[in-house]
Scaffold this active site. Structure first.
Site, PDB file in Angstrom:
ATOM      1  N   VAL A   8       0.841  -1.195   0.000  1.00 53.80           N
ATOM      2  CA  VAL A   8       0.000   0.000   0.000  1.00 53.80           C
ATOM      3  C   VAL A   8       0.877   1.246   0.000  1.00 53.80           C
ATOM      4  CG1 VAL A   8      -1.746  -1.268   1.298  1.00 53.80           C
ATOM      5  CG2 VAL A   8      -0.205   0.242   2.524  1.00 53.80           C
ATOM      6  N   SER A   9       0.297   2.363  -0.454  1.00 55.35           N
ATOM      7  CA  SER A   9       0.932   3.676  -0.424  1.00 55.35           C
ATOM      8  C   SER A   9       2.287   3.643  -1.134  1.00 55.35           C
ATOM      9  CB  SER A   9       1.045   4.144   1.026  1.00 55.35           C
ATOM     10  OG  SER A   9       1.406   5.502   1.104  1.00 55.35           O
ATOM     11  N   ASN A  10       3.363   4.082  -0.468  1.00 54.87           N
ATOM     12  CA  ASN A  10       4.675   4.039  -1.109  1.00 54.87           C
ATOM     13  C   ASN A  10       5.056   2.622  -1.507  1.00 54.87           C
ATOM     14  OD1 ASN A  10       4.908   6.757  -0.735  1.00 54.87           O
ATOM     15  ND2 ASN A  10       6.589   6.679   0.731  1.00 54.87           N
TER      16      ASN A  10
ATOM     17  N   GLY B  78       3.294   1.831  -4.701  1.00 53.72           N
ATOM     18  CA  GLY B  78       3.976   2.465  -5.821  1.00 53.72           C
ATOM     19  C   GLY B  78       5.262   1.745  -6.182  1.00 53.72           C
TER      20      GLY B  78
END
Length: 704
Positions: A296-298, A301
């Site tokens: 999730v999140s960073n 990405g």
């Protein structure tokens, strides 16, 4: 199918097939070797699933929901104590464990497991390097005892935010371990990595403090340089993400790919066939293993970037939540929500929109449209500070209006209309500003993108503990000993704050700073405007081009941002994104939405990316445990697990992925009402036409 692939497929299932075993004279299959990017030794630990385990550090589901575990010796905690508290804090930082919010019903260690959800298995941890990087990263592979060598699977779990190696333990880690898969982690070159420049102590890979060279991170200073810095700026810290001199985000994809390769090493050490001489063969390979890139999140990405950069066929599918992506700017398509105006100025960089939030949100908090309704507004940042911010912005000509309310309304307009921040994000933005989210991201990423060192003190900002008045003080010994376990990797965290060295009077905690240009306690607005200028490449007040060292740094930052831009090319891999429309940290008009549009442009009919936008969901589920938040929002975590299930079923059972869609949830409205299935509308295999997300005629169309 070549002989190596055939042997890999059947060798793990039947050791009787000795033609695939090097002992029979067949040398086509290689010995298992430690990857050459590993630095030093690999730490391997077995957890029995009774006294300690992979997922909960022996705490179990109830322990994770309870009080934080205490250290036996607070000033000198051991590695096991540090690991336990790190897992506790990292799990709870991303998952709402409050009663009624879904923990123990829809997610949590005990859901789908027996007892308290403890998982036995092996944990491998090592440091690694990426060519050109100055500081090492940390890799970890967890292999549960339930892992089936006859049907191997692996899930990537790069840390969210700037967290350390256990940063994704409660997200991708929990799902993968309960599935019986190996889970591979990386801190992505972030993590605690806190170097106390006054005492020269830092953290080892196990979190214990050291003054030797075996630390995860040290600032690149000679003894004389460190002494000179300390004489002028005492009691400061260097922090890995901000001060390593690297732009770690540029290598996040490679970090994830390295974690996968390290995972195969660990799997073959445990389950590879015997190859003679006490060595193991590479019988578990990418050819016979289902690999899902996730987090999730960073971390999400990072896994997407890994899928873009995967040239070896390591990754089979992608399932991520709220991924931090900076898509390559493609203004040939626009984004339109419902019947609203088309947005062409999408795909702003993280530093661009975050510095805008850092500058304007403190004033926007007081806008009548949100001031009374936004949960926890004014709790962390008193209204008087917001008033000072509004006054300073007005005096600099950055907002208009004769009253604070008028100025705040204009600040909110600037964020919504000029920077593409969704109105659905407005209610949560004040609490994020109060928690210094935009401020900390702006400071950390400006340093990282510019590959700055701690002595550069970009925009006059440094890191240190502070007292009640905001003055710099030494960090307490017990707090420093716990940094590995308590820090989220991006100050302010765990007792270390952002200090504005150029504040009027003396270096002061940023949130209490008086700006020299205004003599107002306006949250150190001068420093935030400096960061904004570096992101924009121009003075945010006058609009004039930057000069001298500021111009050079802005150019370096622009190059750093260009290095992290995502291509949108997932190489035809099946992928699922879930993102909350109310995400107030990674605005959807600059992350998931434009990435989906870019992918459609780049891959066209080859694209297997599905995008699910969840209404009444946001970035930090942990806030759902608070009154005013949990009654308005549903856990995005629940939909992240659905995304993983969808990709798993697609890869293992050829089930189709549902089309891209908006998912309409129903908040519970009352914190006393437990979440149930009526609140959590599932992702539909055949959504209504009015809920479908479509890309056509150069426009990404998102239903209201």
């Amino acid at each position: 199918m070549n002989p190596i692939t055939l042997c890999a497929l059947i060798g793990a299932a039947s050791v009787a097939l000795t033609a695939c075993n090097s002992d029979s004279g067949n040398t086509s299959q290689s010995f298992n070797e430690l990857p050459d990017f590993i630095l030093g030794d690999v730490q391997q630990t077995m957890y029995d699933g009774i006294t300690d385990d992979l997922l909960t550090a022996g705490l179990g589901a109830s322990g994770l929901a309870g009080a934080a575990p205490a250290f036996t010796d607070p000033l000198n905690p051991g590695a096991r104590d540090l690991r336990r508290l790190a897992i506790y804090n990292n799990y709870r930082a991303l998952v709402d464990t409050a009663p009624g919010g879904g923990y123990g019903t829809f997610f949590g260690p005990a859901v789908g497991s027996s007892g308290e959800g403890l998982i036995a298995g092996h944990e491998f941890i090592a440091r690694a390097s990426v060519p050109g990087a100055r500081s090492p990263i940390t890799l970890m592979a967890q292999v549960p005892d339930s892992f089936d060598p006859g049907s191997p699977c692996m899930v990537t779990a790069p840390s969210s935010g700037s967290r350390g190696i256990y940063g994704a333990i409660g997200t991708a880690g929990g799902w993968g371990l309960k599935k019986g898969c190996a889970v591979v982690y990386t801190d992505k070159g972030t993590g605690t990595g806190a170097h106390n420049l006054a005492t020269n102590t830092a953290q080892r890979i196990d979190g214990t403090l050291t003054s030797e060279d075996d630390a995860m991170f040290r600032a690149d200073l000679s003894a004389a340089e460190r002494e000179a810095f300390n004489s002028q700026w005492p009691d400061r810290f260097a922090w890995k993400h901000a001060h390593s001199g690297d732009n770690p985000e540029a290598d996040w994809g490679q970090h994830v790919l390295q974690s996968i390769r390290f995972g195969f090493y660990a799997l073959n050490q445990l389950h590879g066939e015997a190859g003679g001489e006490g060595r193991r063969l590479n019988t578990i390979t990418p050819d016979n293993t289902l690999v899902i890139a996730s987090s999730v999140s960073n971390g999400g990405g990072a896994s997407v970037r890994a899928a873009e950069q995967d040239t070896e066929g390591l990754i089979d599918g992608i399932a991520v939540s709220e991924p931090n992506l900076n898509p390559t700017v493609d203004r040939s398509f626009s984004i339109r929500q419902g019947e609203g105006p088309a947005l062409a100025e999408h795909s702003r960089s993280l530093l661009d929109y975050t510095t805008a939030l850092a500058v304007y949100q403190g004033c926007a908090n007081l806008a009548p449209a949100i001031s009374a309704e936004a949960p926890l507004n004014g709790v962390f940042v008193p209204p008087v500070v917001g008033e000072a911010i509004c006054a300073s912005l007005a005096n600099k000509g950055l907002v208009t209006g004769a009253t604070t309310e008028d100025r705040a309304t204009d600040a909110l307009r600037i964020l919504n209309e000029e920077f593409g921040i969704q109105p659905e994000q407005n209610l949560l933005a004040p609490v994020h500003f109060g928690l210094a989210v935009a401020q900390s991201i702006s400071m950390t990423y400006a340093n990282a993108y510019g590959e700055a060192d701690v002595e550069d003190r970009v925009c006059g900002l440094s890191l240190a503990a502070t007292d009640a008045s905001g003055a710099v003080i030494p960090l307490a010994g017990a707090a420093e000993a716990a940094l590995f376990s308590a820090s989220n990797g991006i100050p302010p965290t765990a007792g270390v704050n952002i200090v504005y060295d150029n504040a009027e009077g003396q270096p002061t905690n940023l949130n209490a700073s008086v700006s020299a240009s205004s003599s107002q306690a306006d949250y150190g607005l001068d420093a935030l405007l400096c960061l904004r200028g570096l992101a924009a490449g121009a003075d945010p007040v006058s609009g004039a081009a930057l000069t001298g060292e500021q111009a050079e740094l802005a150019e370096e930052i622009a190059e750093g941002i260009a290095a992290v831009r995502a291509t949108g090319n997932l190489q035809g891999k099946p992928a699922v994104f879930v993102t909350g429309r109310a995400d107030a940290i990674l605005p959807i008009n600059h992350t998931s939405r434009p990435y989906y549009g870019l992918n459609q442009q780049v891959e066209g009919d080859r694209s297997q990316l599905r995008y699910y936008e969840i209404l009444n969901a946001h970035h930090l589920d942990v806030l759902n445990g608070l009154a005013g938040v949990g009654n308005r929002y549903v856990p995005l975590h629940h939909y992240y697990f659905q995304a993983l299930d969808l990709v798993w079923n697609h890869l293992s059972g050829q089930q189709p992925l549902p089309p891209s869609q908006v998912v309409r949830t129903t908040p519970r409205g009352d914190m006393a009402t437990p979440l149930d299935e009526t609140h959590l509308t599932p992702i539909a295999m055949t959504p209504d036409d009015s809920d479908r997300i479509l890309f056509a005629d150069g426009e990404l169309r998102i239903p209201e």
